[in-house]
Design a protein around this motif. Sequence first.
Motif, PDB file in Angstrom:
ATOM      1  N   ALA A  58       0.833  -1.208   0.000  1.00  0.00           N
ATOM      2  CA  ALA A  58       0.000   0.000   0.000  1.00  0.00           C
ATOM      3  C   ALA A  58       0.865   1.255   0.000  1.00  0.00           C
ATOM      4  CB  ALA A  58      -0.933  -0.011   1.209  1.00  0.00           C
ATOM      5  N   ASP A  59       1.974   1.220   0.743  1.00  0.00           N
ATOM      6  CA  ASP A  59       2.918   2.345   0.709  1.00  0.00           C
ATOM      7  C   ASP A  59       3.485   2.527  -0.696  1.00  0.00           C
ATOM      8  OD1 ASP A  59       2.644   2.995   3.385  1.00  0.00           O
ATOM      9  OD2 ASP A  59       4.320   1.721   4.026  1.00  0.00           O
ATOM     10  N   ALA A  60       3.761   1.404  -1.354  1.00  0.00           N
ATOM     11  CA  ALA A  60       4.341   1.465  -2.697  1.00  0.00           C
ATOM     12  C   ALA A  60       3.361   2.045  -3.709  1.00  0.00           C
ATOM     13  CB  ALA A  60       4.779   0.070  -3.133  1.00  0.00           C
ATOM     14  N   VAL A  61       2.071   1.803  -3.503  1.00  0.00           N
ATOM     15  CA  VAL A  61       1.062   2.380  -4.400  1.00  0.00           C
ATOM     16  C   VAL A  61       1.163   3.899  -4.387  1.00  0.00           C
ATOM     17  CG1 VAL A  61      -1.414   2.691  -4.787  1.00  0.00           C
ATOM     18  CG2 VAL A  61      -0.523   0.430  -4.220  1.00  0.00           C
ATOM     19  N   LEU A  62       1.329   4.469  -3.199  1.00  0.00           N
ATOM     20  CA  LEU A  62       1.448   5.924  -3.079  1.00  0.00           C
ATOM     21  C   LEU A  62       2.717   6.441  -3.740  1.00  0.00           C
ATOM     22  CD1 LEU A  62       0.318   6.573   0.615  1.00  0.00           C
ATOM     23  CD2 LEU A  62      -0.887   7.233  -1.462  1.00  0.00           C
ATOM     24  N   ALA A  63       3.796   5.677  -3.610  1.00  0.00           N
ATOM     25  CA  ALA A  63       5.099   6.165  -4.072  1.00  0.00           C
ATOM     26  C   ALA A  63       5.365   5.885  -5.543  1.00  0.00           C
ATOM     27  CB  ALA A  63       6.207   5.527  -3.226  1.00  0.00           C
ATOM     28  N   SER A  64       4.701   4.891  -6.105  1.00  0.00           N
ATOM     29  CA  SER A  64       5.019   4.474  -7.472  1.00  0.00           C
ATOM     30  C   SER A  64       4.589   5.519  -8.494  1.00  0.00           C
ATOM     31  CB  SER A  64       4.329   3.146  -7.783  1.00  0.00           C
ATOM     32  OG  SER A  64       4.551   2.776  -9.129  1.00  0.00           O
ATOM     33  N   ARG A  65       5.403   5.649  -9.542  1.00  0.00           N
ATOM     34  CA  ARG A  65       5.079   6.592 -10.616  1.00  0.00           C
ATOM     35  C   ARG A  65       4.361   5.915 -11.784  1.00  0.00           C
ATOM     36  NH1 ARG A  65      10.426   8.216  -9.416  1.00  0.00           N
ATOM     37  NH2 ARG A  65      11.198   7.051 -11.230  1.00  0.00           N
ATOM     38  N   GLU A  70      -0.956  -2.071 -10.918  1.00  0.00           N
ATOM     39  CA  GLU A  70      -0.509  -3.434 -10.639  1.00  0.00           C
ATOM     40  C   GLU A  70      -0.275  -3.648  -9.148  1.00  0.00           C
ATOM     41  OE1 GLU A  70       0.773  -1.247 -12.913  1.00  0.00           O
ATOM     42  OE2 GLU A  70       2.133  -2.333 -14.258  1.00  0.00           O
ATOM     43  N   LEU A  71       0.356  -2.661  -8.518  1.00  0.00           N
ATOM     44  CA  LEU A  71       0.645  -2.792  -7.093  1.00  0.00           C
ATOM     45  C   LEU A  71      -0.639  -2.788  -6.262  1.00  0.00           C
ATOM     46  CD1 LEU A  71       3.760  -0.442  -6.915  1.00  0.00           C
ATOM     47  CD2 LEU A  71       3.744  -2.921  -6.515  1.00  0.00           C
ATOM     48  N   ALA A  72      -1.616  -1.980  -6.672  1.00  0.00           N
ATOM     49  CA  ALA A  72      -2.888  -1.950  -5.949  1.00  0.00           C
ATOM     50  C   ALA A  72      -3.601  -3.290  -6.056  1.00  0.00           C
ATOM     51  CB  ALA A  72      -3.774  -0.829  -6.492  1.00  0.00           C
ATOM     52  N   GLU A  73      -3.578  -3.883  -7.245  1.00  0.00           N
ATOM     53  CA  GLU A  73      -4.214  -5.190  -7.423  1.00  0.00           C
ATOM     54  C   GLU A  73      -3.511  -6.257  -6.591  1.00  0.00           C
ATOM     55  OE1 GLU A  73      -4.092  -5.808 -11.600  1.00  0.00           O
ATOM     56  OE2 GLU A  73      -5.838  -4.532 -12.019  1.00  0.00           O
ATOM     57  N   LEU A  74      -2.188  -6.185  -6.539  1.00  0.00           N
ATOM     58  CA  LEU A  74      -1.443  -7.163  -5.745  1.00  0.00           C
ATOM     59  C   LEU A  74      -1.713  -6.964  -4.254  1.00  0.00           C
ATOM     60  CD1 LEU A  74       0.552  -9.512  -5.889  1.00  0.00           C
ATOM     61  CD2 LEU A  74       2.416  -7.840  -5.663  1.00  0.00           C
ATOM     62  N   LEU A 100      -7.676  -2.607  10.355  1.00  0.00           N
ATOM     63  CA  LEU A 100      -8.393  -2.338   9.109  1.00  0.00           C
ATOM     64  C   LEU A 100      -8.684  -0.846   8.950  1.00  0.00           C
ATOM     65  CD1 LEU A 100     -10.919  -5.333   9.097  1.00  0.00           C
ATOM     66  CD2 LEU A 100      -8.961  -5.015   7.566  1.00  0.00           C
ATOM     67  N   LEU A 101      -9.039  -0.197  10.038  1.00  0.00           N
ATOM     68  CA  LEU A 101      -9.295   1.245   9.980  1.00  0.00           C
ATOM     69  C   LEU A 101      -8.015   2.013   9.676  1.00  0.00           C
ATOM     70  CD1 LEU A 101     -11.734   1.593  13.007  1.00  0.00           C
ATOM     71  CD2 LEU A 101     -12.288   2.127  10.628  1.00  0.00           C
ATOM     72  N   ARG A 102      -6.936   1.654  10.362  1.00  0.00           N
ATOM     73  CA  ARG A 102      -5.668   2.358  10.128  1.00  0.00           C
ATOM     74  C   ARG A 102      -5.178   2.154   8.700  1.00  0.00           C
ATOM     75  NH1 ARG A 102      -1.695   0.413  12.216  1.00  0.00           N
ATOM     76  NH2 ARG A 102      -2.462  -1.346  13.468  1.00  0.00           N
ATOM     77  N   LEU A 103      -5.343   0.937   8.189  1.00  0.00           N
ATOM     78  CA  LEU A 103      -4.919   0.654   6.818  1.00  0.00           C
ATOM     79  C   LEU A 103      -5.618   1.596   5.839  1.00  0.00           C
ATOM     80  CD1 LEU A 103      -3.458  -1.189   4.734  1.00  0.00           C
ATOM     81  CD2 LEU A 103      -5.539  -2.602   4.726  1.00  0.00           C
ATOM     82  N   GLN A 104      -6.905   1.765   6.008  1.00  0.00           N
ATOM     83  CA  GLN A 104      -7.668   2.603   5.074  1.00  0.00           C
ATOM     84  C   GLN A 104      -7.403   4.089   5.278  1.00  0.00           C
ATOM     85  OE1 GLN A 104     -11.866   0.732   4.339  1.00  0.00           O
ATOM     86  NE2 GLN A 104     -11.193   0.082   6.368  1.00  0.00           N
ATOM     87  N   MET A 105      -7.227   4.506   6.514  1.00  0.00           N
ATOM     88  CA  MET A 105      -6.946   5.915   6.772  1.00  0.00           C
ATOM     89  C   MET A 105      -5.563   6.308   6.255  1.00  0.00           C
ATOM     90  SD  MET A 105      -9.630   7.241   8.039  1.00  0.00           S
ATOM     91  CE  MET A 105      -8.860   8.826   8.353  1.00  0.00           C
ATOM     92  N   ASP A 106      -4.601   5.407   6.399  1.00  0.00           N
ATOM     93  CA  ASP A 106      -3.239   5.708   5.946  1.00  0.00           C
ATOM     94  C   ASP A 106      -3.069   5.508   4.446  1.00  0.00           C
ATOM     95  OD1 ASP A 106      -2.623   6.231   8.567  1.00  0.00           O
ATOM     96  OD2 ASP A 106      -1.653   4.291   8.935  1.00  0.00           O
ATOM     97  N   HIS A 107      -3.952   4.696   3.847  1.00  0.00           N
ATOM     98  CA  HIS A 107      -3.816   4.368   2.422  1.00  0.00           C
ATOM     99  C   HIS A 107      -5.188   4.448   1.747  1.00  0.00           C
ATOM    100  CE1 HIS A 107      -0.676   2.147   4.690  1.00  0.00           C
ATOM    101  NE2 HIS A 107       0.112   2.620   3.739  1.00  0.00           N
ATOM    102  N   PRO A 108      -5.718   5.647   1.547  1.00  0.00           N
ATOM    103  CA  PRO A 108      -7.061   5.776   0.957  1.00  0.00           C
ATOM    104  C   PRO A 108      -7.140   5.316  -0.495  1.00  0.00           C
ATOM    105  CG  PRO A 108      -6.011   7.926   1.184  1.00  0.00           C
ATOM    106  CD  PRO A 108      -5.135   6.952   1.897  1.00  0.00           C
ATOM    107  N   GLU A 109      -5.989   5.217  -1.174  1.00  0.00           N
ATOM    108  CA  GLU A 109      -6.023   4.806  -2.580  1.00  0.00           C
ATOM    109  C   GLU A 109      -6.211   3.297  -2.732  1.00  0.00           C
ATOM    110  OE1 GLU A 109      -3.791   6.816  -1.310  1.00  0.00           O
ATOM    111  OE2 GLU A 109      -4.095   8.723  -2.349  1.00  0.00           O
ATOM    112  N   ALA A 110      -5.542   2.514  -1.908  1.00  0.00           N
ATOM    113  CA  ALA A 110      -5.603   1.056  -2.050  1.00  0.00           C
ATOM    114  C   ALA A 110      -4.939   0.417  -0.836  1.00  0.00           C
ATOM    115  CB  ALA A 110      -4.887   0.616  -3.328  1.00  0.00           C
TER     116      ALA A 110
END
Length: 356
Positions: A58-65, A70-74, A100-110
């Motif tokens: 999930a961190d990588a989804v935010l950072a990837s250009r 693909e990373l979100a699906e994985l 589960l709440l922290r995951l979504q709050m920290d990573h709203p994209e995926a």
Amino acid sequence: MVPLPAVVASALLPDDEESWQSRWQELVGVSVELQSLLVTDPGLELVLLSEQIVEQLADAVLASRGHRVELAELAHRVLETHARACAVAPPDPVRLADWLLRLQMDHPEAPEVSLAMYTTALNDDGLAYYRDVAVARFSRLPVIEFGETGRYDRNRWALLRIMEELAEYTEDVDLQLMVLTRDLSSGWHFLQVATVLQDAGRSAEALEWVERGLRATGGRGAAARLIDLAVDEYLRMDAPERATALCRDAFLDHPSLDVYLKLRTLVVHTPDWPPLRASLLQHLVGDGSPLAVEVYRRIIEVELARRGSAEGDEMIGWLERLRELQPDAFGDYLDHIKLRHIADRQLLDDLTRRGL
């Protein structure tokens, strides 16, 4: 053997296209390994391991250009493995809900969390905690009032998605309404609220939101749909007089042909129609604004097309009022009427006798 989180960290570290395919295969291999552990070594350790890797991805989804999809699906695939691991070896339900709440709050994209995957693991205690925390945080969000431009930052988007999923999972109408009433920036949002209440059989509340929406919209935008909903609800309640009153008040506040036609449909076959129509037209004459005159003109066209045999004198009177309201444009308008009604000899004769 290299720990799986270290493999993920290594595969995510160099963000270059040349090595992407090989690094992607390493990431996919980690996902496959986690799935195999569901069979060979399920337990709390697998739950915690899956959580760590989900967070890394999930961190990588935010950072990837260039590889966010693909990373979100994985990440979602690993989250599904995590849910299955929780079903086999349920962790503490409150701790799971918090993660589960922290995951979504920290990573709203995926990735997107589906509560249905965690039904067994969360149980009543975990779900209650999840709901209480989500509602408390969402309640602190400011309401976007009518006409305002909403500011949807990452925090608001995350909470919105959490609440929408929670409302859908629990089938809780009040949660759905809480979500909808946090954004009242347009009349369509009022209509959404009223529709949900109508579908839930909460007629009185639905009609209250119709009235609020009509006040906010000033007869524009979603006003016509709001009136339609209220009329349908009043007729369902066998209260046609209340439907008539609502349409009459809406017309007097913000005249429009649409509302006039709704009133006409409701009342035209009753003795109340002639005096009601006369009062509506007189209101437009008294108003005299360009909008009122335009609505008056369009109403005359409707009544000309639908007039009964006993309405000839009234029609001539309405046209005389229109000449007073639009003296400059009346000649052209009258020629237009005569052309459209050339087969109506009685109307043409009446117009000639009255000097029109």
